[in-house]
Design a protein around this motif. Structure first.
Motif, PDB file in Angstrom:
ATOM      1  N   GLN A 162       0.815  -1.224   0.000  1.00  0.00           N
ATOM      2  CA  GLN A 162       0.000   0.000   0.000  1.00  0.00           C
ATOM      3  C   GLN A 162       0.844   1.268   0.000  1.00  0.00           C
ATOM      4  O   GLN A 162       0.327   2.353  -0.230  1.00  0.00           O
TER       5      GLN A 162
ATOM      6  N   ASN B 243      -5.562  -5.230   0.377  1.00  0.00           N
ATOM      7  CA  ASN B 243      -6.208  -4.609   1.519  1.00  0.00           C
ATOM      8  C   ASN B 243      -6.386  -5.652   2.599  1.00  0.00           C
ATOM      9  O   ASN B 243      -7.332  -6.426   2.571  1.00  0.00           O
ATOM     10  N   SER B 246      -9.969  -5.591   4.804  1.00  0.00           N
ATOM     11  CA  SER B 246     -11.292  -5.851   4.225  1.00  0.00           C
ATOM     12  C   SER B 246     -11.081  -6.381   2.806  1.00  0.00           C
ATOM     13  O   SER B 246     -11.356  -5.689   1.839  1.00  0.00           O
ATOM     14  N   PRO B 247     -10.608  -7.588   2.688  1.00  0.00           N
ATOM     15  CA  PRO B 247     -10.206  -8.081   1.370  1.00  0.00           C
ATOM     16  C   PRO B 247     -11.315  -8.011   0.328  1.00  0.00           C
ATOM     17  O   PRO B 247     -11.047  -7.886  -0.856  1.00  0.00           O
ATOM     18  N   SER B 249     -13.751  -5.730   0.271  1.00  0.00           N
ATOM     19  CA  SER B 249     -14.409  -4.430   0.216  1.00  0.00           C
ATOM     20  C   SER B 249     -14.127  -3.768  -1.127  1.00  0.00           C
ATOM     21  O   SER B 249     -13.143  -4.068  -1.798  1.00  0.00           O
ATOM     22  N   PRO B 250     -15.003  -2.871  -1.509  1.00  0.00           N
ATOM     23  CA  PRO B 250     -14.919  -2.333  -2.865  1.00  0.00           C
ATOM     24  C   PRO B 250     -14.080  -1.072  -2.972  1.00  0.00           C
ATOM     25  O   PRO B 250     -14.335  -0.239  -3.815  1.00  0.00           O
ATOM     26  N   THR B 251     -13.087  -0.906  -2.117  1.00  0.00           N
ATOM     27  CA  THR B 251     -12.311   0.327  -2.155  1.00  0.00           C
ATOM     28  C   THR B 251     -11.381   0.345  -3.343  1.00  0.00           C
ATOM     29  O   THR B 251     -10.534  -0.515  -3.503  1.00  0.00           O
TER      30      THR B 251
ATOM     31  N   GLU D 252      -6.265  -0.816  -4.702  1.00  0.00           N
ATOM     32  CA  GLU D 252      -7.015  -0.731  -3.449  1.00  0.00           C
ATOM     33  C   GLU D 252      -6.304   0.228  -2.516  1.00  0.00           C
ATOM     34  O   GLU D 252      -5.269  -0.077  -1.971  1.00  0.00           O
TER      35      GLU D 252
END
Lengths: 256, 256, 256, 256
Positions: A162, B243, B246-247, B249-251, D252
Motif C-alpha cells: 500500500q 487490503n 477488508s479483502p 471491500s470495494p475500495t 485498493e
C-alpha cells in the motif's frame, strides 16, 4: 562516500531485501543480485537448520557477498523471539537480529510491548537488534533507549504494497529518533521507497513488492534506483513546494 | 533496449530537463550532465538570437550531446506561439517545438483552446509539436488527433514542486492517449517522477525542482535514478496492492 | 441568511440532486425530500416529453417545491446540446440549463471546446447556463467570460464516487472564478461534499452517491448535513493546520 | 434511535468537545451549546478544585446538560495519571476518565505502555476508562482486553488540525476493536469528522479546531453536522467507488 552505518558496520546499499515469497530460488538469487543489496533478511523458521548447509535459502545466498540478517518471524511472544534470536546466533554465527514479535495473525502487526521487552533482553545478551515496529513515536524512542541499533517502522502492513500511507507518522519518527530508521513493510513500488528516503529514512526493506512483481529481478533493480534517487534527493535538498494560488495561506500538509 | 521514440527519433533517457532558474550557467551545465538527459528545453525568448553563438544558453549547451527542444514560453496567443516556433526553427534549425500558450500570468496554466489551434497550425507547417497542457482528457485526445507528437500534461502548476497531486487525471490521459505522455511541470522530488513513470508515463520534464534544489547537479542525478526506477517498475509489473483488513471491500482509489 | 444566488435567484440549500439511477421512483422522491434540495436536475432525453405530464420523472417531482434544472446529457456536440436546451425551454418553460457536452462515451468527460461554444450560443439565446466542465482553470475563466451563470467542475468522473481527488484543481477554480462554483460529479460520501464546501465551493451536485447507496433517502440526508457542515466551516474560518514536527519547514500541500 | 452507548450510558450526540484554548469563557459556552454535544472534556489540572465552584470551567459548564469527562492531561507517568483520575472522581463525583499519559512534551503523543498500565489499574479501581492512544492496532486490542470502555486513537497530533492523514490506521482499529472507537485529536475541519464517522468511528472529539476557528460557535455547529453526516452515511451504506479507467485493475487504497 555516503555509507549507512549500523552498529559500526558500513553499508553502501540502503536497500535491504527479504527472501520470502519468490516463485523459485533462481528468481530470488537473481533478484538479490540485481537489487545491489548488501543486507538480506532470512526467516529462521524457514530454514532447515539441521541440514549441513543450513537449509534451502542459505544454500543459495552467498554469505560472502550479503550480510545476513536473520529475523524472528513467527514469534508471538518476547520469549519466543529471544529463543529464535539465540538459535540464529548459534546457527549463523551472527549477533544481528531483525526482531519481529507479531501481535495479530491477520495483519501481522507488531506487539510493541513484547518487542520492547525482547529488545531489552537481546541487547543485554549482546545482540545487534533491529526491531520491526509501527510508527508510534514514543515506542520508537523507547526502543532507541533500550539499545536498538535501528528502528524499523512499517509503512503499511506486511505484504500489502500500500506504500507510504502513513508518511506523516514515519516522518515524525525520522525527525526524532537518532538511530537509523529503516522503513520496513508495505512498500509497493520504487516511488514509495524514494519517498521514504526523501523524508530522511536511512534505508528501506523490501520483500513482497519484489518477489510478487511480474519480473522480480527487474523490479529489484527498480527499487535499487528508487532508493538511490530518494537518498540523493535528501542530500541535495529539495526545493520548498510553492502554493501558487494562496501564497500566504497557512496550509501545511493538508489540502486547504 | 527500451528507447523512448518521439516522431521517429529514439532517446535512451526519459528525463527532459529545462534550462531556466539556475543560479549560474556552470551549475546548469553540471546539472544537465549529471541528469543524463538527451532532451533539453530552452526558452526562445530567453535567448539572444542575434548573437553569433545564439545567446547565453546556447553557448553553454552542447548541441551535439543534447537534443534541443525550444519552447514558446511567453506566448499568450496561438499567433504568438506560432511566430515563436518559426523563429526557433530558423535560428536553431530544428522543427521540434514545445508549445506553450499561457492563459493566465499568475498560474502559468495553459490556454487549451489556443494550444489546440496552434498545434493544428504548426503540424500543418511541418513542426514536431509537443504541447504543454492540463490533464483534461478530451483535449489530450484532440491534441493527438491534431498531430501532436506527444502530449505534456502538467502534474501541478509550473514551479510549484507540488508533485503528482493530480495522479488520477494523469493516469487517465496515459491510459487513453496513444502518443507518448510526458509529464511536465510541478514535480518536486524524484519520487514524483518515479510515480509518473510507474503510472505509465513515457517521460517527465523537470526544471525548477533541479534548478532550485540546494545542490542542483546532485538533484539532477537523483531525478535520473527516479525516472529509471519508475520506468523499470512499470516494465517489471507491480504487485497488486492488497487490503489486509477488508479483502472483499470495494475500495478503489479512495480511502474507504 | 446565507443564500446561494445564481442568476438572481436565491436558494437556501446548496445541494443539487440528480434524478438518475434510482431503483424506483418512490425511492427517488423520498431521497429528494430528505436531501432538502431546492434544485433538481433532470435529463431531457430521459423524459417522455410528448406525454401530457412530461414523462415519468416530471410526474413525480413537485415543481412547486423544486427548481428544475434540465440537463443536456447525451449531447456530444455543441449543436446537439443547443437543440436539447431549446427543447427543454419549450417543454418545461425554464431558461435554466445544465450544459453537458460529452467528449468521450467511456469516461463521460466533457468536451471543453464544444462546451464553451455552446455556452456562448445559449447565453446569446437568453439561457441561464450552468456548464459541466473539468477543473481546467483557463476554460473555467472563459466560461465565466462567456456569460455562464456558474461553473460546474467535476470532482471525479461521473458515477465513480472517487471523491475530491482533484481538490487542488478545484481549489484553484474556486479562488479565481467569480461566478458560483458548483462541484459536480464524482463525489462519493458526505465528507467529500463537506471538503468541497470548506474549500469555498458555492454548492455541490450529487446523484449516483445517493441513488446507489444502500439506503438512498438516508444518504440524501447525510449529504444535506455534509454540505451544511462544509459551508458553515468555510464561514467560520478554519484554524490554520500546524506542523508540530518541523514548524519552520516549507511544507505546503505536500508531504515533505 | 441510534444512540452511542459507552459503559451502559447512551448519548445522542457523537461529538465530544474539549474546553481548552478558547479566547474567553463566553465563547466556550456558546460553542458547547451550538455543538449539540453531551460529552465535555475538562482538564483536571486546569481546574481550581479547591474553589467552591470547582474553578473557572466548572462554573460555566452546565453539568445537568453535559456529561463531564475529566481528563488526565499533564500526566507523564501511569502513577500521575492514576492519581489525577482519583482526584477527579473525588472532586467531580464521576468514575469516567479520559486517560492521557503523554510520552513527549513536544508532540504530546501518548506513552502506550504507561497508558496500558494505567488503564489496567483504573479499571480495577472501578473507573470507566477512555484512553487516548495512537492507531497502533495491537495496543488498541490490549486496551480493550484491559477493560477500556472505548479507545481514542488520534487522527493527528493534538492541536495540529492536520485531519485524517492516518485514515488507514484508524480504519484498521475500527474494523478490529469491539468497544467504541472515538477519534481524538488532530481533526481540523468537519469533513475530517465526517470521514472518521464514514469509516465507522463511533464518535469524535474536537477541541482546537473549534476553539481556534475564527468563529468558534459556528464551527462547533459545523462539526455537529459533519459528525451527523458521517454517521448517517455510514448507516446508509456508501456506493462502492468505481474505477472508470481500469475496471479490473487491482487498485485498493493506493493510486495505481
Amino acid at each position: 562516500h555516503d555509507p549507512l552505518v549500523i552498529a559500526g558496520r558500513a553499508f553502501r546499499s540502503r536497500l535491504f531485501v527479504g527472501t520470502g515469497k519468490y516463485r523459485d530460488t533462481a528468481t530470488m538469487v537473481a533478484a538479490l543480485e540485481r537489487s545491489g543489496t548488501e543486507m538480506v533478511t532470512v526467516a529462521i523458521r524457514a530454514m532447515n537448520l539441521d541440514a549441513p548447509d543450513g537449509g534451502d535459502i542459505l544454500a543459495h545466498v552467498d554469505t560472502r557477498r550479503y550480510h545476513l540478517l536473520p529475523n524472528t518471524a513467527g514469534a508471538t511472544t518476547a520469549d519466543q523471539a529471544v529463543a529464535i534470536a539465540h538459535l540464529a546466533r548459534e546457527a549463523l554465527g551472527t549477533p544481528w537480529i531483525k526482531l519481529e514479535v507479531i501481535g495479530d495473525p491477520r495483519t501481522l502487526l507488531p506487539d510493541l510491548q513484547a518487542t520492547l521487552e525482547a529488545t531489552r533482553r537481546l541487547v543485554r545478551d549482546g545482540f545487534v537488534v533491529l526491531p520491526y515496529c509501527t510508527s508510534d513515536l514514543i515506542t520508537c524512542l523507547r526502543l532507541e533507549d533500550a539499545g536498538a541499533a535501528a528502528v524499523m517502522p512499517l509503512a503499511a502492513p506486511i505484504g500489502t504494497g500500500q506504500g507510504m500511507l502513513d508518511w506523516a507518522g514515519i516522518r515524525r519518527v525520522i525527525e526524532r529518533v537518532s538511530v537509523p530508521v529503516v522503513v520496513d513493510a508495505g512498500l509497493g513500488v520504487p516511488s514509495d521507497a524514494a519517498m521514504a528516503m526523501e523524508l530522511g529514512a536511512s534505508a528501506v526493506l523490501v520483500n513482497t513488492a519484489i518477489a510478487r512483481a511480474q519480473n522480480p529481478p527487474l523490479m529489484a533493480e527498480a527499487f535499487k534506483w528508487g532508493v538511490l534517487a530518494g537518498r540523493q534527493a535528501f542530500l541535495a535538498g529539495r526545493m520548498p513546494p510553492q502554493n501558487e494560488a494562496s501564497p500566504s495561506s497557512p496550509t501545511e500538509g493538508v489540502p486547504f
